[in-house]
Design a protein around this motif. Structure first.
Motif, PDB file in Angstrom:
ATOM      1  N   GLU A  48       0.862  -1.194   0.000  1.00  0.00           N
ATOM      2  CA  GLU A  48       0.000   0.000   0.000  1.00  0.00           C
ATOM      3  C   GLU A  48       0.885   1.225   0.000  1.00  0.00           C
ATOM      4  OE1 GLU A  48      -2.677   0.084   3.367  1.00  0.00           O
ATOM      5  OE2 GLU A  48      -3.303  -1.991   3.087  1.00  0.00           O
ATOM      6  N   ASN A  92       2.968   2.945   2.633  1.00  0.00           N
ATOM      7  CA  ASN A  92       2.170   3.031   3.862  1.00  0.00           C
ATOM      8  C   ASN A  92       2.352   1.757   4.667  1.00  0.00           C
ATOM      9  OD1 ASN A  92       0.211   3.394   5.862  1.00  0.00           O
ATOM     10  ND2 ASN A  92      -1.455   2.763   4.513  1.00  0.00           N
ATOM     11  N   GLU A  93       1.942   0.624   4.097  1.00  0.00           N
ATOM     12  CA  GLU A  93       2.167  -0.650   4.790  1.00  0.00           C
ATOM     13  C   GLU A  93       2.197  -1.784   3.792  1.00  0.00           C
ATOM     14  OE1 GLU A  93      -0.867  -1.716   7.609  1.00  0.00           O
ATOM     15  OE2 GLU A  93      -2.505  -1.262   6.253  1.00  0.00           O
TER      16      GLU A  93
HETATM   17 MG   LIG Z   1      -3.912  -0.304   5.230  1.00  0.00          MG
END
Ligand SMILES: [Mg+2]
Ligand SMILES: Nc1ncnc2c1ncn2[C@@H]1O[C@H](COP(=O)(O)OP(=O)(O)O)[C@@H](O)[C@H]1O
Length: 376
Positions: A256, A268-269
């Motif tokens: 992500e 993000n992750e």
């Molecule tokens: Mg997420």
């Protein structure tokens, strides 16, 4: 130990009983495998379509051993198995992705340290143990910022947005004593993701970069492909490959990312499993993310992750989402998916719909709204 490639009729063990496991099990069945699910839930979405199920929590050694005994390879749709549980499973059967990969993705601090160490940019971040830490970190990173629990967050749970100095103490109070991480708020132009599969031989197949739109921190829409500049797309694809390689991944991974106002891509992750932003691949690709998940862990050849169509995926969330099901079934052009969950609580992912467009013909926002009008 298992022989790879797994032969037909072999049993794939999947930890977790949700919709990701359900769709992985359906893909496994088509490839001639049986699935055995380990889950806490009776009547779980994944077990409903699988050959066998062990119902237990994720740390009971007796159940973990029985599960591992019954399967030929172990993978995940739910990542939060304890370190001891993972070690126990890995001592008995091949675990793909490896426990080391899960340990990184389970913990936001381990994840961000790993990513930055691999040369991948994230939002600025700081570990937070005390309110004094938090105040000092906010001095450094500025406001707004997002305070998150390092473990077990999903769909925006375990997070607090900090906009003003007065927000710090109540947010800390609510989320502590769990270990926390503070992230600078990214004023993103859009959120994107890449789902990539990697085989034991290092072969990689990455789906096209998609755009994700969230509502109340829960994924609402995925647009495939993302409408981003070619350079941004190239950066996102390069990051996904770099992360998969740095993890020495065998299996499937979702990355992500945020695209900021300057077109910079920040991770993000990561999630070493099928991902909600890859559901469109079931309908728009010859081999979906779930098929690539199973192929990669079973040691089968990985086909290229091409798409034959453009697509929009919309989640059906909570009671409101479930109420749209008759419309999703009746509307021409919508491809409906329901997960078999019995209680539609607010925020719960009950199903999704996909709408396909000819390749290259994904419409603009008004066209997408129009294409989903039957659900309005
Ligand atoms: Mg997420
Ligand atoms: N640092 C941040 N800056 C801006 N938005 C964020 C930030 N962190 C999270 N968000 C928003 O919240 C959503 C959920 O956060 P995420 O860290 O992905 O947690 P989850 O595990 O719940 O998916 C993100 O997709 C994004 O929309």
């Amino acid at each position: 130990m298992a022989n790879f490639p797994l032969p037909p009729n072999a049993t794939v063990g999947l930890v977790g009983g949700g919709q990701l496991g359900r769709m992985s099990a359906l893909a496994a069945a088509r490839l001639g495998y049986r699935c055995h699910i380990l889950t806490r839930e009776t009547d779980s979405p994944a077990a409903q379509v699988s050959h066998a199920v062990t119902i237990s929590d994720y740390h009971d050694p007796v159940s973990l051993r029985a599960f591992a005994n019954a399967v030929d390879v172990i993978s995940f749709e739910f990542e939060n198995v304890s370190a001891e549980g993972l070690d126990l499973l890995a001592a008995m059967k091949p675990v793909r992705p490896a426990p080391s990969v899960l340990r990184i993705s389970q913990d936001r601090v381990a994840e961000k340290s790993f990513l930055n160490g691999a040369g991948v940019a994230t939002a600025p971040w700081a570990e937070v143990h005390t309110l004094t830490d938090l105040e000092a970190s906010v001095q450094r990173l500025g406001l707004p910022a997002v305070l998150k629990t390092t473990r077990l967050g999903y769909d925006g749970k375990g997070q607090a947005m900090l906009r003003a100095p007065a927000d710090l103490a109540p947010a800390f109070e609510r989320l502590s004593p769990k270990p926390l991480v503070l992230e600078g708020f990214v004023d993103f132009a859009c959120e994107i993701s890449v789902v990539i599969a990697r085989g034991a031989d290092g072969t990689m197949s990455a789906f096209d970069t998609v755009e994700n739109r969230h509502s109340h921190h829960i994924l609402d829409l995925t647009l495939a492909p993302a409408r981003i500049a070619p350079a941004v797309d190239a950066a996102a694809q390069a990051i996904a490959r770099r992360v998969a390689e740095a993890l020495d991944l065998v299996g499937l991974l979702a990355v992500e990312m945020f695209v900021d106002a300057q077109g910079q891509v920040l991770v993000n992750e990561i999630a070493p499993r099928p991902h909600n932003s890859g559901h469109w691949t079931i309908d728009a690709c010859p081999a979906s993310q779930f098929e690539l998940h199973i192929r990669s862990i079973a040691g089968l050849p990985l086909p290229p992750a091409v798409r034959h169509s453009d697509a929009v995926m919309k989640n059906l969330i909570g009671p409101e989402g479930l109420a749209l099901w008759p419309k999703a079934l009746a509307a021409p052009g919508l491809i409906p998916h329901l997960y078999g969950k019995d209680g539609a609580t607010p925020g719960r992912k009950m199903g999704h719909v996909t709408r396909l467009f000819p390749r290259g013909a994904l419409p603009g926002d008004l066209g997408i709204e129009d294409a989903l009008r039957a659900l309005a």
